[in-house]
Design a protein around this motif. Structure first.
Motif, PDB file in Angstrom:
ATOM      1  N   LYS A   6       0.832  -1.197   0.000  1.00 21.19           N
ATOM      2  CA  LYS A   6       0.000   0.000   0.000  1.00 21.19           C
ATOM      3  C   LYS A   6       0.871   1.253   0.000  1.00 21.19           C
ATOM      4  CE  LYS A   6      -3.814   2.246   2.427  1.00 21.19           C
ATOM      5  NZ  LYS A   6      -4.718   2.195   3.588  1.00 21.19           N
ATOM      6  N   LYS A   7       0.530   2.183  -0.853  1.00 23.69           N
ATOM      7  CA  LYS A   7       1.309   3.414  -0.987  1.00 23.69           C
ATOM      8  C   LYS A   7       1.159   4.256   0.270  1.00 23.69           C
ATOM      9  CE  LYS A   7       1.812   7.452  -3.957  1.00 23.69           C
ATOM     10  NZ  LYS A   7       3.240   7.272  -4.200  1.00 23.69           N
ATOM     11  N   GLN A   8       2.279   4.684   0.842  1.00 23.92           N
ATOM     12  CA  GLN A   8       2.250   5.504   2.039  1.00 23.92           C
ATOM     13  C   GLN A   8       2.106   6.976   1.669  1.00 23.92           C
ATOM     14  OE1 GLN A   8       2.287   4.249   5.214  1.00 23.92           O
ATOM     15  NE2 GLN A   8       2.118   2.291   4.117  1.00 23.92           N
ATOM     16  N   PRO A   9       1.350   7.746   2.467  1.00 18.80           N
ATOM     17  CA  PRO A   9       1.193   9.174   2.166  1.00 18.80           C
ATOM     18  C   PRO A   9       2.511   9.918   2.341  1.00 18.80           C
ATOM     19  CG  PRO A   9       0.253   8.661   4.318  1.00 18.80           C
ATOM     20  CD  PRO A   9       0.601   7.346   3.674  1.00 18.80           C
ATOM     21  N   LEU A  10       2.616  11.036   1.654  1.00 16.82           N
ATOM     22  CA  LEU A  10       3.822  11.851   1.745  1.00 16.82           C
ATOM     23  C   LEU A  10       3.932  12.454   3.144  1.00 16.82           C
ATOM     24  CD1 LEU A  10       6.173  13.085   0.002  1.00 16.82           C
ATOM     25  CD2 LEU A  10       4.701  15.091  -0.266  1.00 16.82           C
ATOM     26  N   GLY A  11       5.078  12.281   3.774  1.00 19.96           N
ATOM     27  CA  GLY A  11       5.295  12.803   5.120  1.00 19.96           C
ATOM     28  C   GLY A  11       5.862  14.209   5.110  1.00 19.96           C
ATOM     29  N   PRO A  12       6.056  14.799   6.297  1.00 15.69           N
ATOM     30  CA  PRO A  12       6.588  16.165   6.383  1.00 15.69           C
ATOM     31  C   PRO A  12       7.960  16.304   5.733  1.00 15.69           C
ATOM     32  CG  PRO A  12       5.644  15.488   8.483  1.00 15.69           C
ATOM     33  CD  PRO A  12       5.657  14.274   7.621  1.00 15.69           C
ATOM     34  N   SER A 368      -2.040   9.512  -8.422  1.00 18.75           N
ATOM     35  CA  SER A 368      -0.949   8.735  -7.841  1.00 18.75           C
ATOM     36  C   SER A 368      -1.439   7.806  -6.731  1.00 18.75           C
ATOM     37  CB  SER A 368       0.126   9.675  -7.307  1.00 18.75           C
ATOM     38  OG  SER A 368       1.179   8.954  -6.717  1.00 18.75           O
ATOM     39  N   SER A 369      -2.310   8.309  -5.861  1.00 24.65           N
ATOM     40  CA  SER A 369      -2.792   7.495  -4.739  1.00 24.65           C
ATOM     41  C   SER A 369      -3.769   6.414  -5.190  1.00 24.65           C
ATOM     42  CB  SER A 369      -3.457   8.386  -3.692  1.00 24.65           C
ATOM     43  OG  SER A 369      -4.607   9.015  -4.236  1.00 24.65           O
ATOM     44  N   ALA A 370      -4.420   6.634  -6.352  1.00 28.61           N
ATOM     45  CA  ALA A 370      -5.389   5.653  -6.843  1.00 28.61           C
ATOM     46  C   ALA A 370      -4.714   4.471  -7.525  1.00 28.61           C
ATOM     47  CB  ALA A 370      -6.364   6.319  -7.815  1.00 28.61           C
ATOM     48  N   LEU A 371      -3.450   4.626  -7.899  1.00 32.18           N
ATOM     49  CA  LEU A 371      -2.730   3.553  -8.592  1.00 32.18           C
ATOM     50  C   LEU A 371      -2.165   2.575  -7.572  1.00 32.18           C
ATOM     51  CD1 LEU A 371      -0.858   5.744 -11.237  1.00 32.18           C
ATOM     52  CD2 LEU A 371      -2.977   4.444 -11.544  1.00 32.18           C
ATOM     53  N   SER A 372      -2.564   1.313  -7.704  1.00 33.16           N
ATOM     54  CA  SER A 372      -2.150   0.316  -6.714  1.00 33.16           C
ATOM     55  C   SER A 372      -0.977  -0.546  -7.172  1.00 33.16           C
ATOM     56  CB  SER A 372      -3.345  -0.590  -6.366  1.00 33.16           C
ATOM     57  OG  SER A 372      -3.862  -1.199  -7.546  1.00 33.16           O
ATOM     58  N   GLY A 373      -0.816  -0.721  -8.467  1.00 35.27           N
ATOM     59  CA  GLY A 373       0.246  -1.587  -8.958  1.00 35.27           C
ATOM     60  C   GLY A 373       1.538  -0.844  -9.232  1.00 35.27           C
ATOM     61  N   SER A 374       2.666  -1.538  -9.114  1.00 34.72           N
ATOM     62  CA  SER A 374       3.979  -0.928  -9.342  1.00 34.72           C
ATOM     63  C   SER A 374       4.116  -0.438 -10.779  1.00 34.72           C
ATOM     64  CB  SER A 374       5.089  -1.931  -9.034  1.00 34.72           C
ATOM     65  OG  SER A 374       5.027  -2.334  -7.689  1.00 34.72           O
ATOM     66  N   PHE A 375       3.621  -1.241 -11.733  1.00 33.75           N
ATOM     67  CA  PHE A 375       3.749  -0.864 -13.142  1.00 33.75           C
ATOM     68  C   PHE A 375       2.994   0.427 -13.442  1.00 33.75           C
ATOM     69  CE2 PHE A 375       2.146  -0.996 -17.539  1.00 33.75           C
ATOM     70  CZ  PHE A 375       3.369  -1.005 -18.218  1.00 33.75           C
ATOM     71  N   SER A 376       1.765   0.522 -12.931  1.00 32.23           N
ATOM     72  CA  SER A 376       0.955   1.717 -13.201  1.00 32.23           C
ATOM     73  C   SER A 376       1.590   2.959 -12.567  1.00 32.23           C
ATOM     74  CB  SER A 376      -0.468   1.521 -12.675  1.00 32.23           C
ATOM     75  OG  SER A 376      -0.464   1.255 -11.289  1.00 32.23           O
ATOM     76  N   ARG A 377       2.227   2.775 -11.422  1.00 36.15           N
ATOM     77  CA  ARG A 377       2.903   3.907 -10.789  1.00 36.15           C
ATOM     78  C   ARG A 377       4.098   4.366 -11.617  1.00 36.15           C
ATOM     79  NH1 ARG A 377       3.120   1.583  -4.604  1.00 36.15           N
ATOM     80  NH2 ARG A 377       0.856   1.491  -4.260  1.00 36.15           N
ATOM     81  N   VAL A 378       4.827   3.415 -12.158  1.00 34.84           N
ATOM     82  CA  VAL A 378       5.978   3.750 -13.011  1.00 34.84           C
ATOM     83  C   VAL A 378       5.508   4.496 -14.259  1.00 34.84           C
ATOM     84  CG1 VAL A 378       7.798   2.799 -14.467  1.00 34.84           C
ATOM     85  CG2 VAL A 378       7.439   1.880 -12.174  1.00 34.84           C
ATOM     86  N   VAL A 379       4.408   4.007 -14.853  1.00 31.81           N
ATOM     87  CA  VAL A 379       3.862   4.669 -16.036  1.00 31.81           C
ATOM     88  C   VAL A 379       3.453   6.099 -15.699  1.00 31.81           C
ATOM     89  CG1 VAL A 379       1.952   4.674 -17.688  1.00 31.81           C
ATOM     90  CG2 VAL A 379       3.118   2.534 -17.133  1.00 31.81           C
ATOM     91  N   PHE A 380       2.811   6.283 -14.554  1.00 29.40           N
ATOM     92  CA  PHE A 380       2.390   7.634 -14.142  1.00 29.40           C
ATOM     93  C   PHE A 380       3.603   8.544 -13.963  1.00 29.40           C
ATOM     94  CE2 PHE A 380       1.859  10.569 -10.537  1.00 29.40           C
ATOM     95  CZ  PHE A 380       0.922  11.421 -11.082  1.00 29.40           C
ATOM     96  N   ARG A 381       4.650   8.018 -13.314  1.00 34.67           N
ATOM     97  CA  ARG A 381       5.829   8.840 -13.076  1.00 34.67           C
ATOM     98  C   ARG A 381       6.519   9.220 -14.383  1.00 34.67           C
ATOM     99  NH1 ARG A 381       7.758   4.965  -8.091  1.00 34.67           N
ATOM    100  NH2 ARG A 381       6.322   5.837  -6.526  1.00 34.67           N
TER     101      ARG A 381
END
Length: 534
Positions: A6-12, A368-381
């Motif tokens: 699970k993707k962790q939220p951005l911290g301070p 970004s937070s809606a993407l659960s898979g590693s591949f989809s996150r890479v594509v978004f980035r």
């Protein structure tokens, strides 16, 4: 046990890293070569008014054609901090540092909205803001827009903090910023109207931003509801009056600051700046004039941010949804108001573009937070990175190669770079002329602006928009269309006519130099050329 995917939220710490990178990138594009681009007419007029205010301590408000004293107060404070010295020595680069610092401050001000937007959204928004071609270009422009957007953002952030239970001094800050907005540019009322529309829509669709637990909870309902606004209105009025009146001295300027809106009703009809209703949308999404210019990435992500505001799951953070709905309606209302008005200039939409950029940060974070898979996150980035690259490429073109080129959509009725060829010629002639025998006549429909800024140290320059009855100046600068009328007034005095120089698109200038002065100048340059090297 395997780690959670699970993707962790951005911290301070992550947000601080975003802020540092955004500030560094923002400074990289805002600071270099500030003096290279020729002064726009508006910049030159404001520069002269700032220099006059610095020299005399008095601001002369003109409610018909110019704006309030806000920018000039800010310039005076920054000039004092930066140690500029006498206003006669000010340079274009120094003056443009004022919007640069406000532009960098605008990036930092996003941190005040980190809880309203979400940390990740604030981080994305700061990054987009740092490289947005429109935001960067006008952060290097000595006009009111970027300082105004900064003040608007601070007032919205202050009201948000108060709504979340912070002290009443946030209301005072909001009021002071509101008064400064009025003193900076009278069109702030359009932002106030859009904000009221956003507030009303939020109350209707979502409810209150958050229940208050301290401050003004006691007393009858209406009194409780109205009392906080006094902490905004009173500082706003006092701040505006203090600035317009020069410290409660010039009450005519205070009256004129209200009556000026009668002039604005007429100017809203176009006043020569008429554009179609969709003009501002083309600035954001697609504009082609030899080159394609587009901030469609910011526009598209901004739309996603709006959809998330209304349709996203905010059950755990209703106050954040209230703010996002407010920001969405505020942004749409601003675009609608400015699109409805016939009068349009590209910098006028900057406050709406900034609000859209904040929503673009929300949209990027939501995707970004809606993407659960590693591949989809890479594509978004990768897609986000390519979008950033496209913005950076346009920013480089906008501030360097096309900084004063009409093919740049942010360039509007701008001074031609060709005019800078004229200035060294004038300086050479000034050196050649005998002491006290150098005078210049400028004949132009717009008084030759920005020449009054560039020639401000020459005391014997006369500006007129019509050919005078008598001509005795040794140097004449005028439009070619006036050639026949001008030369008829020479009364036998021989002049040398030099090449054409561009003032702005469609406006050229000729240079006439008294024959004896031109010959002296030619001889002096020849002697310098033949002189042995030291």
């Amino acid at each position: 046990m395997p780690p959670s995917s699970k993707k962790q939220p951005l911290g301070p710490i992550g947000l601080i890293i975003f802020a540092v990178i955004s500030l560094a990138v923002g400074a990289y594009y805002r600071l270099p070569s500030l003096g290279d681009r020729p002064m726009h007419t508006d910049e030159a007029i404001l520069a002269m008014k700032s220099a006059e205010y610095q020299a005399t301590g008095h601001f002369q408000y003109d409610p018909k054609d110019f704006h309030g004293p806000g920018l000039h107060y800010i310039t005076r404070v920054w000039g004092w901090l930066a140690g500029w010295g006498d206003s006669s020595t000010w340079t274009e680069a120094q003056l443009r540092m004022v919007p640069v610092m406000c532009g960098l401050g605008l990036i930092l001000a996003t941190l005040l909205l980190r809880h309203a937007l979400g940390r990740a959204a604030a981080g994305y928004a700061m990054l987009l803001m740092s490289i947005s071609p429109m935001m960067v270009y006008y952060s290097r422009y000595f006009i009111m827009e970027v300082p105004l957007v900064l003040l608007i953002t601070l007032s919205i952030a202050a009201l948000w903090h108060y709504s979340q239970g912070s002290g009443r001094w946030w209301l005072v800050l909001a009021g002071v910023c509101l008064g400064l907005q009025h003193a900076t540019k009278e069109t702030f009322v359009l932002n106030v109207a859009a904000a009221l529309a956003g507030f009303a829509a939020t109350k209707l669709l979502v409810g209150d931003f958050a229940p208050r637990r301290s401050g003004f909870d006691s007393g009858p309902g209406k009194r409780r509801a109205l009392r906080p606004w006094l902490w905004v209105i009173i500082p706003a009025v006092l701040t505006s009056v203090a600035l317009y009146s020069g410290g409660f001295k010039d009450w005519v300027a205070v009256k004129d600051s209200a009556l000026t809106y009668l002039n604005y009703l007429k100017r809203a009809e176009g006043s020569g700046h008429e554009k179609p209703w969709y003009y501002y949308l083309t600035l954001i999404f697609w504009r082609k004039d030899g080159l394609v210019w587009s901030e469609a990435m910011i526009g598209g992500l901004g739309i996603v941010g709006m959809l998330y505001a209304f349709l996203g799951n905010h059950s755990k953070q209703p106050a954040r949804q209230a703010f996002l709905v407010f920001l969405s309606v505020y942004t749409l209302a601003l675009f609608a108001i400015y699109s409805f008005l016939a009068y349009k200039t590209p910098w006028s939409i900057l406050s709406a573009q900034h609000a859209l950029t904040l929503l673009a940060g929300v949209g990027a974070a939501a995707i970004s937070s809606a993407l659960s898979g590693s591949f989809s996150r890479v594509v978004f980035r990768i897609a986000f990175g390519l979008g950033l690259y496209n913005l950076v490429a346009q920013t480089n073109l906008a501030i360097h190669l096309y900084a004063a080129d009409s093919r740049n959509p942010y360039v509007y009725s701008h001074t031609s770079s060709n005019l800078l060829r004229l200035l060294p010629v004038i300086r050479e002639l000034q050196k050649t002329a005998p002491d006290g025998a150098f005078d210049v006549l400028v004949v132009n429909r717009d008084a030759g602006w920005p020449l009054p800024w560039y020639l401000r140290d020459i005391k014997s320059v006369h500006y007129t928009n019509a050919v005078p009855d008598k001509i005795d100046a040794r140097v004449i600068i005028a439009e070619p269309e006036m050639k026949t009328a001008l030369e008829a007034k020479f009364d036998g005095t021989p002049y040398t006519t030099l090449d054409l120089y561009g003032l702005r698109p469609g406006v050229m200038l000729n240079l006439w130099v008294e024959q004896t002065l031109w010959e002296r100048n030619t001889l002096r340059k020849q002697q310098q050329k033949e002189a042995p090297a030291p």
